[in-house]
Design a protein around this motif. Structure first.
Motif, PDB file in Angstrom:
ATOM      1  N   ILE A 866       0.845  -1.189   0.000  1.00 56.42           N
ATOM      2  CA  ILE A 866       0.000   0.000   0.000  1.00 56.42           C
ATOM      3  C   ILE A 866       0.882   1.242   0.000  1.00 56.42           C
ATOM      4  CG2 ILE A 866      -2.008  -1.070   1.111  1.00 56.42           C
ATOM      5  CD1 ILE A 866      -1.135   0.213   3.733  1.00 56.42           C
ATOM      6  N   ILE A 867       0.464   2.246  -0.768  1.00 57.49           N
ATOM      7  CA  ILE A 867       1.145   3.546  -0.826  1.00 57.49           C
ATOM      8  C   ILE A 867       0.100   4.627  -0.556  1.00 57.49           C
ATOM      9  CG2 ILE A 867       2.466   5.162  -2.237  1.00 57.49           C
ATOM     10  CD1 ILE A 867       4.010   2.659  -1.628  1.00 57.49           C
ATOM     11  N   GLN A 869      -1.512   8.034  -0.891  1.00 56.20           N
ATOM     12  CA  GLN A 869      -1.592   9.214  -1.758  1.00 56.20           C
ATOM     13  C   GLN A 869      -2.524  10.238  -1.109  1.00 56.20           C
ATOM     14  OE1 GLN A 869       0.890   9.057  -3.680  1.00 56.20           O
ATOM     15  NE2 GLN A 869       0.043   8.912  -5.727  1.00 56.20           N
ATOM     16  N   ASN A 907       9.529   7.795   0.959  1.00 54.68           N
ATOM     17  CA  ASN A 907       9.427   8.520  -0.301  1.00 54.68           C
ATOM     18  C   ASN A 907      10.799   8.849  -0.870  1.00 54.68           C
ATOM     19  OD1 ASN A 907       8.543  10.027  -2.444  1.00 54.68           O
ATOM     20  ND2 ASN A 907       7.964  11.806  -1.262  1.00 54.68           N
ATOM     21  N   CYS A 968       3.051   9.638  -0.109  1.00 58.43           N
ATOM     22  CA  CYS A 968       3.823   8.820  -1.059  1.00 58.43           C
ATOM     23  C   CYS A 968       4.708   7.801  -0.355  1.00 58.43           C
ATOM     24  CB  CYS A 968       4.649   9.691  -2.016  1.00 58.43           C
ATOM     25  SG  CYS A 968       3.620  10.737  -3.062  1.00 58.43           S
ATOM     26  N   GLY A 970       4.683   4.141   2.273  1.00 60.03           N
ATOM     27  CA  GLY A 970       3.783   3.017   2.481  1.00 60.03           C
ATOM     28  C   GLY A 970       4.486   1.792   3.011  1.00 60.03           C
ATOM     29  N   GLY A 995      -2.465  -1.557  -3.114  1.00 64.66           N
ATOM     30  CA  GLY A 995      -2.296  -0.502  -4.109  1.00 64.66           C
ATOM     31  C   GLY A 995      -2.253   0.861  -3.450  1.00 64.66           C
ATOM     32  N   PHE A 996      -2.836   1.865  -4.091  1.00 63.26           N
ATOM     33  CA  PHE A 996      -2.796   3.230  -3.573  1.00 63.26           C
ATOM     34  C   PHE A 996      -3.941   3.478  -2.589  1.00 63.26           C
ATOM     35  CE2 PHE A 996       0.688   4.817  -5.843  1.00 63.26           C
ATOM     36  CZ  PHE A 996       0.643   4.327  -7.136  1.00 63.26           C
ATOM     37  N   HIS A 998      -6.219   6.308  -1.151  1.00 65.27           N
ATOM     38  CA  HIS A 998      -6.657   7.657  -1.494  1.00 65.27           C
ATOM     39  C   HIS A 998      -7.511   8.292  -0.406  1.00 65.27           C
ATOM     40  CE1 HIS A 998      -5.087   7.457  -5.575  1.00 65.27           C
ATOM     41  NE2 HIS A 998      -5.607   6.249  -5.683  1.00 65.27           N
TER      42      HIS A 998
END
Length: 1011
Positions: A866-867, A869, A907, A968, A970, A995-996, A998
């Protein structure tokens, strides 16, 4: 609420104005956020705008407990009246406006005030958070991205320097304003009932008038998006968005904000407001009212900007609501414009006259559509497949709104250089005259024919006036061709301007200093263009039949003079009006024998004149920045060589105080640096376009026009004046007519006088302002149109039509727009560019999704990532995201064991990894399943992981939660071991997020990271 009474500070740095109307649910946290500021020397003026709930009672309690708070109680007169009332009573040096349902960060006032004092700013504006709060949940905040295009800038600026500040929500509340600045400029809020979006004109006016604006990228204000009663969240008056946007445009006009980038951004806002009104103002029930105001607003937007600088979707929206969507058919007067080549030729040939013709057509279409515009060219198009002289219709950028034709195989090839050797070829040609006559008969009767030169025509064409006496013949002297075969009125062999006393020998010597040969062959080669050679006639036969063999027959002395004498006589005899484009041109033409009873000075209109600001755009600081928008460094008549030689003579004492900016199209220009080495700095720009002018001229103090020839009215002089650069001009030509002060004029070719004027401005820079005191202003196309209407003999007030003339113009523009952008596709009219773009995007997204699903399925087997954003703010509390879970099933009193490798992904910095060992037992009792953990142990105890990975239990599942690590950043994980003592597949791994991320998730209260 504060419990102790605070003393009022003697010196008030900031007055915080809080207009309130029925915000009892939000006003307390709002005021609390203000009172918790890190600075204390401020006052709070809370204005109750006739609230009908308990807002006033709450305000009075605060007023009793903190002496910094003043309450003003008013009848309900709207947001603008409330703020204006507070402004009158404010004592602070700066003004802050806080909405009563919003919050501000503890450091907001101190941060903005510190920058305001450090930089002596008129406005200091910060970014803001979009703030979402629902009952029973932790508030969420997101950094507003509407000004993401703001450049990285650490110093004050003006709106012209950074127009991106216009983007997005006006957010007048995320800024502070110098009170003296508001007072001196008489800036107040528009007073209308309700909120009325009165922040809009205030936003535009403060930015237009501020000389020093400072941008703080850090968000310091919390803009509540979840208050259902907020006036900014609903639009009750359907015309309000249009009225406020028109107020914004009025502010730009009043403050002379003509920079194209500012205008483009304002137009973008107008489209946003239009779409917002359509979505939020009950369009179905307010159809007529919204359409009426939408048309008013959209028709205020400059069509040339909309059709060149906006995408197809935006153009479609603008066109749809600018147009009245009706069809008009009226008998309209016809105007014929002539120039030797098409006004929209793809090569941009023809110089200023081509641009002028296009501008005249454009302004007629926009402002006087009652006239049908025809355009004719001659001497440009040739076909070697035939010797017939004919005319044909050709397409143009305005579509069917303009009927453009060209004469093919004119016996008088243009431009004028083609007949230098034998100008007698242009005296008369009965075949060419007959073709022009047939054209006028077929498409006339024309109210007026406007000849913008005579190149490409034989002079006997003017005698057609006798056959069409009701048609006004108008001739514009854009160049000197009628009185000089070269058109420049400059004796190149003597290196001086021509005079009425020049002889035939002078003409011969002059044209032969710059003459080519083999004109017949070159004209034939033009005729081969685009043709199949096997269909073409031979060169000799074609050229001889059309008379081109005469082009290479040299004529002498008085025979060359005969061209100018005949041209003058024909124009005097047949033209109703002769237009001189400057006073200097008028004087020369009069001296050469033109009929003064028919002559008038008619300065041409230009598009750039609409952008004129009427004052110097750059402040003189240390020395001067001087600009010359030159072209060919070798062009004697334009004065480039003379200028370089003259600048080389300037004493270093003065040259060292000047920064030079020169443009040239020549790649070979090294001598510029050699001749100007005494100057403080020299910058050479190779080539430029109209769009570059704003940047080129932005900090220039003085422009130069050093022409040696009688240049009619140089476009560069007009451009510099429009952009606020005073012009020091040669006495030759019309440039010096832009200013009546002798300070800004020097005798053509007089180096001593030129340098003395330059030195004068160095020593007396304040005198540069005299330029504008003696500057009559530039002629706009709108003003020039009014003049042409009278010259052409058109009615100033055309016959009434069913809708306004401007509406008709938009109907025609819309028609051409639709024809250009819509095509038949599967029996339906579909906007092809939009369809193709969407299809491509959908195809790409589909391919991406298929690939992503495959990758996710692979990753779900053993690993995940997971990242984040998202943005984080302390007001959110502890947040993060679920990663995965273990579900235990189908066994009692049995152990499970897992080893998981985690990687903390930074990051920028290095990443960290560690392995977590976790074990436990699932206990089932009375139908309920509970997990008892025995072990939670990190192999290496890496804090960057042990402090961020949490777990919480739900029935028979263990859920792993990652605390927010930064934007950015994770976590990556891989299940290395997952087993139990029970038989079968009794421990199941499931990825929750992969995944991302949000949207941040509130960390469960029972989550832990150790036993």
């Amino acid at each position: 609420m504060r419990k102790a009474k605070n003393k009022q500070n003697v010196n008030v740095s900031i007055s915080v104005i809080i207009p309130c109307y029925n915000t009892e649910d939000y006003i307390e946290p709002c005021i609390d956020s203000v009172l918790k500021q890190s600075m204390t020397n401020f006052e709070v003026i809370a204005v109750n705008d006739g609230s009908t709930d308990s807002t006033l009672n709450i305000l009075k309690k605060y007023e009793q407990e903190d002496s910094r708070i003043k309450v003003i109680d008013l009848p309900h007169n709207g947001y603008g009246h409330a703020v204006n009332s507070a402004l009158e009573k404010s004592e602070g040096d700066y003004i802050s406006i806080v909405e009563s349902d919003d919050l501000i960060a503890p450091e907001m006032l101190e941060t903005l005030y510190k920058k305001a004092i450090e930089e002596n700013c008129d406005i200091v504006k910060a970014n803001f958070y979009d703030y979402y709060e629902k009952e029973g949940t932790v508030p969420e905040v997101f950094v507003n991205q509407e000004r993401a295009a703001m450049p990285e800038i650490s110093k004050p600026f003006s709106l012209k320097q950074v127009p991106q500040i216009l983007d997005g929500h006006p957010s007048i509340w995320s800024a502070i304003y110098k009170k003296d600045f508001l007072k001196e400029n008489r800036i107040t809020f528009k007073e209308v009932k309700g909120a009325g979006w009165v922040d809009n004109p205030f936003f535009f006016e403060t930015l237009c008038k501020a000389k020093k604006i400072f941008w703080v990228k850090e968000p310091l204000y919390y803009y509540r998006k979840t208050n259902p009663t907020a006036s900014s969240k609903k639009i009750e008056n359907p015309v309000m968005p249009f009225e406020r946007m028109m107020d914004n445009l009025d502010v730009l006009a009043k403050n002379n904000c003509t920079d194209e980038e500012i205008i483009r951004r304002a137009y973008g806002r107008a489209l946003v407001y239009l779409r917002g009104a359509l979505d939020e103002c009950d369009y179905a029930n307010n159809y007529d009212l919204i359409n009426e105001y939408a048309k008013k607003l959209m028709q205020r937007l400059d069509s040339s900007i909309m059709l060149s600088d906006f995408n197809l979707h935006d153009q479609y929206t603008w066109m749809e609501y600018a147009s009245p969507l009706k069809t008009l058919q009226e008998k309209q007067p016809k105007i014929l414009l002539y120039n030797w080549l098409p006004f929209d030729n793809q090569w941009g040939w023809g110089g200023g006259v081509t641009v002028y013709c296009k501008n005249v057509i454009d302004i007629f279409l926009r402002e006087y559509p009652n006239a049908q515009i025809y355009f004719l060219s001659s001497g440009f198009a040739y076909m070697a497949t035939t010797t017939e002289i004919s005319y044909r219709k050709i397409p143009n950028v305005f579509g069917d709104r303009v009927q453009q034709f060209e004469i093919v195989n004119s016996p008088v090839p243009a431009d004028q250089r083609n007949i230098y050797n034998n100008p007698l070829i242009a005296l008369e040609n009965k075949d060419l005259k007959q073709v022009v006559k047939e054209f006028i008969e077929q498409f006339g009767e024309f109210t007026a024919i406007h000849f913008n030169n005579i190149e490409g025509l034989s002079l006997d064409v003017f005698d057609l006036k006798e056959e069409f006496p009701n048609t006004r013949f108008i001739f514009s002297i854009h160049n000197y061709v009628p009185m000089c075969v070269t058109g420049s009125y400059y004796m190149r062999h003597k290196h001086c301007n021509c005079t009425p006393e020049h002889t035939g020998e002078d003409c011969f010597a002059c044209v032969h200093t710059d003459i080519e040969s083999k004109f017949a062959i070159k004209t034939y080669e033009r005729g081969l263009f685009g043709q199949d050679k096997k269909d073409c006639l031979s060169q000799n036969f074609w050229a001889k039949t059309l008379g081109f063999d005469r082009l290479d027959q040299t004529v002498f002395g008085d025979e060359i003079l005969k061209f100018a004498q005949t041209a003058t006589a024909q124009i005097n005899k047949n033209c109703d009006k002769i237009l001189a484009v400057s006073k200097r041109v008028y004087d020369i033409a009069a001296a050469e024998g033109f009929d003064e009873s028919k002559m008038i000075v008619s300065y041409i209109g230009t598009l750039v004149a609409k952008r004129q600001i009427g004052h110097s755009s750059a402040e003189v600081k240390d020395g001067l920045k001087v600009v010359f928008l030159g072209n060919d460094i070798n062009y004697e008549e334009k004065g480039y060589p003379w200028l370089l030689e003259t600048l080389e003579k300037l004493d270093e004492k003065y040259a060292s105080q000047i920064d030079l900016l020169l443009t040239t199209r020549n790649a070979e220009h090294a001598e510029i640096y050699d001749k100007c080495k005494k100057f403080r700095s020299v910058k050479v720009v190779q080539g430029y376009t109209h769009r570059d002018l704003g940047n080129l001229l932005s900090d220039c103090n003085l422009g130069l026009v050093p022409v040696l020839w009688e240049d009619n009215l140089p476009q560069i002089a007009i451009e510099m004046a429009a952009y606020g650069v005073p012009v020091l001009a040669s006495s030759a030509g019309g440039a010096s007519e832009l200013c009546s002060s002798e300070l800004f004029k020097f005798e053509s070719g007089n180096s001593e006088e030129f340098l003395s004027k330059l030195i004068h401005f160095l020593e007396n820079p304040e005198d540069l302002n005299q330029y504008w005191e003696h500057h009559p202003g530039l002629v706009t196309m709108e003003h020039h149109l009014e003049e042409l209407i009278q010259i052409y003999g058109l009615p100033l007030k055309p016959e009434a039509v069913k809708v306004e003339s401007k509406d008709y113009a938009y109907l025609l523009m819309e028609n051409e727009f639709l024809k250009k952008n819509i095509s038949l596709n599967e029996n339906k009219f579909t906007p092809n560019p939009i369809l193709e773009k969407l299809s491509e995007e959908l195809k790409n997204e589909k391919e991406k999704n298929i690939t992503l699903k495959k990758e996710l399925k692979k990753m779900q087997d053993t690993k995940g990532k997971i990242i984040f954003q998202t943005e984080y703010n302390p007001i959110q509390g502890h947040v993060g995201a679920d990663m995965f879970q273990f579900t235990l099933k189908d066994f009692d009193w049995s152990d499970f064991y897992a080893e998981i490798k985690f990687v903390h992904l930074e990051n920028v910095n290095a990443s960290y990894s560690d392995v977590l060992r976790i074990s436990g037992t699932l206990r089932s009792k009375d139908g309920k399943k509970n997990i008892i953990l025995h072990q939670i142990e990190w192999s290496n105890g890496v804090a960057q992981l042990s402090d961020y990975i949490y777990y919480y239990l739900r029935d028979n599942s263990i859920i792993f939660f990652a605390r927010y690590p930064g934007l950015c950043c994770g976590f990556d994980w891989e299940i290395q071991t997952l087993t139990s003592r029970a038989e079968g597949n009794t421990v199941e791994y499931t990825a929750i997020n992969n995944g991302f991320i949000h949207k941040n998730q509130v960390r469960p209260k029972d989550a832990f990271n150790k036993l």
